[in-house]
Design an enzyme around this catalytic site. Structure first.
Site, PDB file in Angstrom:
ATOM      1  N   LYS A  68      90.439  14.075   5.918  1.00 41.06           N
ATOM      2  CA  LYS A  68      89.583  13.739   7.072  1.00 41.06           C
ATOM      3  C   LYS A  68      88.016  14.346   7.189  1.00 41.06           C
ATOM      4  O   LYS A  68      87.366  14.240   8.029  1.00 41.06           O
ATOM      5  CB  LYS A  68      90.260  14.314   8.512  1.00 41.06           C
ATOM      6  CG  LYS A  68      91.649  13.717   9.010  1.00 41.06           C
ATOM      7  CD  LYS A  68      92.035  14.322  10.434  1.00 41.06           C
ATOM      8  CE  LYS A  68      93.477  13.816  10.576  1.00 41.06           C
ATOM      9  NZ  LYS A  68      93.638  12.396  11.062  1.00 41.06           N
TER      10      LYS A  68
ATOM     11  N   GLN B 238      89.935  17.868  13.723  1.00 39.22           N
ATOM     12  CA  GLN B 238      89.329  16.992  14.142  1.00 39.22           C
ATOM     13  C   GLN B 238      87.874  17.668  14.157  1.00 39.22           C
ATOM     14  O   GLN B 238      86.804  16.978  14.924  1.00 39.22           O
ATOM     15  CB  GLN B 238      89.485  16.169  15.450  1.00 39.22           C
ATOM     16  CG  GLN B 238      90.806  15.237  15.391  1.00 39.22           C
ATOM     17  CD  GLN B 238      90.610  14.109  14.357  1.00 39.22           C
ATOM     18  OE1 GLN B 238      89.553  13.792  14.155  1.00 39.22           O
ATOM     19  NE2 GLN B 238      91.385  13.266  14.218  1.00 39.22           N
TER      20      GLN B 238
ATOM     21  N   CYS C 259      99.290   9.357  17.939  1.00 41.52           N
ATOM     22  CA  CYS C 259     100.472  10.568  18.122  1.00 41.52           C
ATOM     23  C   CYS C 259      99.855  11.505  18.931  1.00 41.52           C
ATOM     24  O   CYS C 259      99.872  12.750  18.731  1.00 41.52           O
ATOM     25  CB  CYS C 259     100.019  11.150  16.517  1.00 41.52           C
ATOM     26  SG  CYS C 259     100.649   9.982  15.136  1.00 41.52           S
TER      27      CYS C 259
ATOM     28  N   ASP D  67      93.767  24.247  15.550  1.00 45.43           N
ATOM     29  CA  ASP D  67      93.911  22.954  14.752  1.00 45.43           C
ATOM     30  C   ASP D  67      92.496  22.404  14.721  1.00 45.43           C
ATOM     31  O   ASP D  67      92.010  21.849  15.852  1.00 45.43           O
ATOM     32  CB  ASP D  67      94.985  21.928  15.589  1.00 45.43           C
ATOM     33  CG  ASP D  67      94.982  20.678  14.816  1.00 45.43           C
ATOM     34  OD1 ASP D  67      94.390  20.307  13.815  1.00 45.43           O
ATOM     35  OD2 ASP D  67      95.844  19.819  15.342  1.00 45.43           O
TER      36      ASP D  67
ATOM     37  N   HIS E  48      97.904  16.707  19.351  1.00 45.19           N
ATOM     38  CA  HIS E  48      98.362  15.954  18.378  1.00 45.19           C
ATOM     39  C   HIS E  48      99.965  16.362  18.194  1.00 45.19           C
ATOM     40  O   HIS E  48     100.175  17.552  18.023  1.00 45.19           O
ATOM     41  CB  HIS E  48      97.701  16.008  17.013  1.00 45.19           C
ATOM     42  CG  HIS E  48      98.165  14.539  16.169  1.00 45.19           C
ATOM     43  ND1 HIS E  48      99.005  15.018  15.019  1.00 45.19           N
ATOM     44  CD2 HIS E  48      97.644  13.727  15.694  1.00 45.19           C
ATOM     45  CE1 HIS E  48      99.157  14.045  14.477  1.00 45.19           C
ATOM     46  NE2 HIS E  48      98.437  13.047  14.766  1.00 45.19           N
TER      47      HIS E  48
HETATM   48  N1  7TS Z   1      95.848  17.554  14.459  1.00 46.60           N
HETATM   49  C1  7TS Z   1      94.762  16.706  14.865  1.00 46.60           C
HETATM   50  C2  7TS Z   1      94.086  17.075  16.169  1.00 46.60           C
HETATM   51  C3  7TS Z   1      94.636  15.312  14.339  1.00 46.60           C
HETATM   52  O1  7TS Z   1      94.085  14.659  14.924  1.00 46.60           O
HETATM   53  C4  7TS Z   1      95.887  14.854  13.395  1.00 46.60           C
HETATM   54  C5  7TS Z   1      95.722  13.575  12.580  1.00 46.60           C
HETATM   55  C6  7TS Z   1      96.397  15.915  12.662  1.00 46.60           C
HETATM   56  C7  7TS Z   1      96.421  17.247  13.272  1.00 46.60           C
HETATM   57  C8  7TS Z   1      97.376  15.619  11.670  1.00 46.60           C
HETATM   58  O2  7TS Z   1      96.900  15.721  10.501  1.00 46.60           O
HETATM   59  P1  7TS Z   1      97.532  15.210   9.094  1.00 46.60           P
HETATM   60  O3  7TS Z   1      96.267  15.047   8.251  1.00 46.60           O
HETATM   61  O4  7TS Z   1      98.349  16.339   8.618  1.00 46.60           O
HETATM   62  O5  7TS Z   1      98.257  13.987   9.335  1.00 46.60           O
HETATM   63  N2  7TS Z   1      95.255  12.599  13.408  1.00 46.60           N
HETATM   64  C9  7TS Z   1      95.249  11.287  13.312  1.00 46.60           C
HETATM   65  C10 7TS Z   1      94.691  10.273  13.977  1.00 46.60           C
HETATM   66  O6  7TS Z   1      94.125  10.522  15.045  1.00 46.60           O
HETATM   67  N3  7TS Z   1      94.957   9.082  13.658  1.00 46.60           N
HETATM   68  O7  7TS Z   1      95.708   9.112  12.528  1.00 46.60           O
HETATM   69  C11 7TS Z   1      95.884  10.448  12.336  1.00 46.60           C
END
Ligand code: 7TS
Length: 431
Positions: free
Chosen positions: A252, A229, A390, A226, A149
C-alpha cells in the site's frame, strides 16, 4: 526518476491540466513527471485511459521498485543470514539495510524494533497471538473501534476463543469519528490493550492517535496502531507518538506485495514469545528445549522475503524523494477537489464526513447499487472499489451493505477526478 518542484508560480501562468497549483499560487506538484515513473498508469482499459482510484487497496509501483526486484534476483540472490559465501552476505546486507530504512522512515529507536512480516494482517495476527498468550487471562479486555478493518478484528476473535479475552468496541459519531470520552468509558481494570486504525479505509477519518495513545498510557495500557492506511500519506514518528506497536503493508506504500512491518517497542518485543517457529528464530535447538534468537530475528521464522524487503526500502526512498509533506499537501487538494466535484452530482451521499480525512471517499448514489455503478465505471476505464471493504461491522453500524470507494494517491490528477464525476453522471443517466 520523478521530479518534484516547490516553487512560486507567476500569477496567470498557464499550467498543464495535470499540474496542481494551490490557491496561493505557491506550490506546484509535478504529477505529470511523477506519472512517468509508473508504467501501469499509461495503459488503456477497454480502449479508455486507465483511471486508477483504488489506491487504498493497493498502490501501483514505480519503475525504481520494479527494477530493484529484477536487480536483486539478477545480481545478489542467495538465502540470507546463513551463508558464509559472498552472495549470501550481500543479500543479508541488503535485507538489513532495508530494515534500517524502515526504522528511519518511522523514527524507531532501533532496527531491532522492526520485524518483517507478510503484511499488516500478519503483523496484527502476530501481536494478537503473542500478546494474548503471554499477557492475558480469561476475562481480560481488548478495546477495538467500530471502524476497524477485519484484519484488526478477526485475530482478536481467534484469541477470544483460545484465551477467553473479551472485546470492547468504541462507537462512532455521525461524522464517523472516535471520541476520547467513548474510549475512556470502555477502559477498565481488565483492559490489556487498545488496538485501532490510524486512518479508516472506508471513511477516510484520521483518528486522533496522539491523544488516544496518551489516554491509554494514563491507564498503563499499551496501544497498537494499524497504519496500513496512513503510512503512505502521513509523516509518522513512532517515538514522538510513543505507540507500543504499529503495523503496515509494503504494497500500500508503492512497495511489493508479500511484505509487511511490525514495529514494537523493544521492551515489549523482548517480553513477548515467538509467533512462529523455524529457521533463524532460534539460538539453540534440542528435542528437550529450544532457546530463541535475539530481536528482531526471534519473530522472523523461515526465509524472509529479502527481495521484497529490499524493494520496500526502494519504495521508501521514492516516497522520501517526493516528500511526505508534499504528498499530504497534494492529496489533501485532490480530496477537497473530489469532494466538491462529487457533491455536485444529484443523489450523492458521501459516507464519512470528518473534518480530518485522508484521501479516501466512500459514496452512494440513491437508487443505484454500488456493484452496478462499479461495473459500469470499470467499462469506462475507471477502477474504484465496491462492497464492504473488509469492514462489515462498520457497514452494519452504518446500516448499509457497502459503498463505492475512490481512493487517491499522489499520481492521481484533477482530470481523473473529472473523468470519475463524468462517468458517474453517465451511469446515473442510464438508470
Ligand atoms: N488495516 C487496514 C486499515 C486496511 O485498510 C487493510 C487493507 C489492512 C489492515 C490489511 O492489509 P493487508 O495488506 O495485510 O491485506 N485494506 C484494504 C482495502 O481497503 N481494500 O483492500 C484491502
Amino acid at each position: 526518476m520523478m521530479c518534484i518542484m516547490l516553487c512560486r508560480a507567476a500569477a496567470n501562468t498557464e499550467v498543464d491540466l495535470t499540474f496542481y497549483s494551490c490557491a496561493m499560487n505557491e506550490f506546484i506538484f509535478d504529477v505529470k513527471n511523477i506519472r512517468k515513473d509508473f508504467p501501469i498508469l499509461s495503459q488503456e482499459i477497454y480502449g479508455k485511459p486507465l483511471v486508477y482510484l483504488d489506491n487504498a487497496a493497493t498502490t501501483q509501483k514505480p519503475l525504481s521498485v520494479i527494477r530493484k526486484i529484477e536487480e536483486v534476483y539478477s545480481t545478489i540472490n542467495a538465502n540470507i543470514h546463513r551463508g558464509v559465501h559472498r552472495l549470501s552476505q550481500l543479500a543479508t546486507e541488503s535485507h538489513e539495510e532495508a530494515r534500517k530504512t524502515v526504522q528511519n522512515y518511522i523514527g524507531a529507536a532501533s532496527s531491532k524494533e522492526i520485524i518483517f512480516t507478510r503484511g499488516a494482517t500478519e503483523s496484527i495476527n502476530l501481536i494478537a497471538a503473542s500478546f494474548c498468550r503471554s499477557q492475558c487471562k480469561p476475562g481480560d479486555e481488548i478495546i477495538l473501534t467500530t471502524m476497524e478493518h477485519h484484519a484488526n478484528i478477526i485475530p482478536w476473535q481467534i484469541q477470544q476463543d483460545i484465551t477467553g479475552i473479551e472485546l470492547k468496541i468504541v462507537p462512532l459519531t455521525e461524522a464517523g469519528e472516535i471520541r476520547l470520552e467513548d474510549v475512556e468509558e470502555l477502559i477498565s481494570s481488565r483492559t490489556k490493550l487498545i488496538s485501532l486504525t490510524h486512518v479508516s479505509n472506508v471513511l477516510g477519518t484520521i483518528n486522533p492517535i496522539e491523544e488516544l495513545i496518551r489516554l491509554g498510557h494514563n491507564y498503563n495500557i499499551p496501544v497498537l496502531i494499524d497504519a496500513a492506511q496512513s503510512i503512505q500519506h502521513i509523516s509518522i514518528d513512532v517515538q514522538a507518538l510513543d505507540c507500543d506497536f504499529m503495523v503496515f503493508s509494503s504494497h500500500k506504500m508503492y512497495g511489493p506485495t508479500g511484505v509487511g512491518v511490525l514495529y514494537g517497542k523493544e521492551t515489549w518485543l523482548d517480553k513477548l514469545p515467538p509467533y512462529q517457529g523455524g529457521g533463524e528464530m532460534i539460538a539453540h535447538v534440542t528435542f528437550a528445549k529450544t532457546t530463541f534468537n535475539e530481536l528482531p530475528f526471534k519473530f522472523e521464522a523461515g526465509t524472509p522475503d529479502y527481495v521484497g524487503t529490499t524493494a520496500l526500502g526502494e519504495a521508501i526512498r521514492y516516497i522520501k524523494n517526493i516528500g511526505l509533506d508534499n504528498i499530504r499537501h497534494y492529496e489533501t487538494h485532490l480530496l477537497q477537489y473530489a469532494t466538491k466535484k462529487l457533491l455536485q452530482i444529484e443523489n450523492m451521499q458521501i459516507i464519512g464526513t470528518s473534518e480530518r480525512k485522508s484521501s479516501v471517499i466512500s459514496f452512494l448514489i440513491k437508487g443505484i447499487h454500488p456493484y452496478d455503478m462499479g461495473m459500469l465505471l470499470d467499462r469506462l476505464g475507471i477502477a474504484v472499489r465496491t462492497g464492504h471493504h473488509c469492514a462489515q461491522p462498520l457497514m452494519d453500524a452504518l446500516g448499509i451493505e457497502g459503498t463505492l470507494r475512490a481512493s487517491f494517491a499522489f499520481y492521481n490528477t484533477e482530470k481523473e477526478i473529472d473523468i470519475l464525476a463524468e462517468g458517474i453522471e453517465r451511469v446515473v443517466k442510464m438508470f
